[in-house]
Structure formats: C-alpha cells, structure tokens
Design an enzyme around this catalytic site. Sequence first.
Site, PDB file in Angstrom:
ATOM      1  N   TYR A  23      58.263  26.096  64.464  1.00 36.26           N
ATOM      2  CA  TYR A  23      57.940  26.224  63.345  1.00 36.26           C
ATOM      3  C   TYR A  23      57.229  24.898  62.503  1.00 36.26           C
ATOM      4  O   TYR A  23      56.885  24.717  61.319  1.00 36.26           O
ATOM      5  CB  TYR A  23      59.016  26.685  62.150  1.00 36.26           C
ATOM      6  N   GLU A  97      49.999  39.367  54.433  1.00 35.55           N
ATOM      7  CA  GLU A  97      51.219  39.057  55.222  1.00 35.55           C
ATOM      8  C   GLU A  97      50.491  37.887  56.096  1.00 35.55           C
ATOM      9  O   GLU A  97      49.681  37.687  56.979  1.00 35.55           O
ATOM     10  CB  GLU A  97      51.329  40.117  56.246  1.00 35.55           C
TER      11      GLU A  97
HETATM   12  C1  DQA Z   1      57.867  34.270  61.128  1.00 36.33           C
HETATM   13  C2  DQA Z   1      58.097  35.219  62.369  1.00 36.33           C
HETATM   14  C3  DQA Z   1      59.206  35.966  62.450  1.00 36.33           C
HETATM   15  O1  DQA Z   1      59.587  36.574  63.620  1.00 36.33           O
HETATM   16  C4  DQA Z   1      60.524  35.119  62.125  1.00 36.33           C
HETATM   17  O2  DQA Z   1      61.700  36.084  61.913  1.00 36.33           O
HETATM   18  C5  DQA Z   1      60.492  34.207  60.884  1.00 36.33           C
HETATM   19  C6  DQA Z   1      59.255  33.579  60.780  1.00 36.33           C
HETATM   20  C7  DQA Z   1      56.895  33.279  61.316  1.00 36.33           C
HETATM   21  O3  DQA Z   1      56.574  32.717  60.369  1.00 36.33           O
HETATM   22  O4  DQA Z   1      56.466  32.893  62.236  1.00 36.33           O
HETATM   23  O5  DQA Z   1      61.251  33.962  60.404  1.00 36.33           O
HETATM   24  O6  DQA Z   1      57.743  35.218  60.101  1.00 36.33           O
END
Ligand code: DQA
Length: 142
Positions: A23, A97
């Site tokens: 992330y 999304e």
């Molecule tokens: C997420 C991907 C999801 O699978 C995960 O549970 C997250 C972050 C992303 O931004 O890559 O919390 O939404």
Amino acid sequence: MKKILIINGPNLNLLGQREPGIYGSSSFETYLEKLRAAYPDVEIDYFQSNHEGDIIDRLHSVGFGGVDGVVLNAGAYTHTSVAIADAIRAIKTPVIEVHISNVHQREEFRHHSFLSPAAAGIIIGFGLESYRLAVDSFVKKL
Ligand code: DQA
C-alpha cells in the site's frame, strides 16, 4: 464549487504503516493534502471508518444532493458487503470504486467485488493515484 467525498473503509487509517510493500509508505492525510492542492477548485471531503454501518450512513447522508460524487475504497468490505452494494444502489450520487493495489494479482478472495456492479466506475491498482484518477473523472464529467 464541485464537491467530492472520499470514503475509506477498514484499515485504511493505517496507510503508510500498513503493509507498505503493498500500500506504499504515504499516509492518506499526506496524500490528501497533495490531492487538494492539485484541485483547488474542488472541495474534497474525507471520511474514514472501520465500521460497515458508518460507511452506509455516510453514503445515505451524501447520496441525495450532498456531494457531486463519491470515491469509495471500502477495503475488505468490498469482498463481503452486500449492504454497502445495496447502499450504492439506493442513493442517487454516483460512486466510483477504487483500490490501491491490483486486487486481481492477489488472493482469489479479493477478485470478487460486491460493489463493482453497483459502481459508476472502477479504478484498481494505481497506488494512491487511483484516488486522483477517480477525482479527475468526476471533475471532467461534471
Ligand atoms: C484494498 C484491497 C482490499 O482487498 C483490501 O482488503 C484493502 C485495501 C486496496 O485498496 O487495494 O483493505 O481495497
């Protein structure tokens, strides 16, 4: 002034510290400052919650005229929440999304989104830039 709300779901308050290999190492607050600076003519509101019902309540409260668009990263609720999908369908405001990581390169359970069929669009896998791409799409469309 155009108004956009970014909603982040569970664990996204830990961006910068949480699994930085996936992330990144920037907090969302730091990224948000840059995003706001890049769009001075857009009011970008931000809400984060680790609670499914709070996310639904916020969608309802902005869903009938409060904002021009919602950028939603529902985190893991993406893969589990029929209730958030129903909320997106129930409101009038379009919801994009977004995901930071490319969920399709990850575990199988992340490949399915209950939200995607209800969303106005989907942006996946561009790191934090996924949010900017979503904001940009609203700015150009409005
Ligand atoms: C997420 C991907 C999801 O699978 C995960 O549970 C997250 C972050 C992303 O931004 O890559 O919390 O939404």
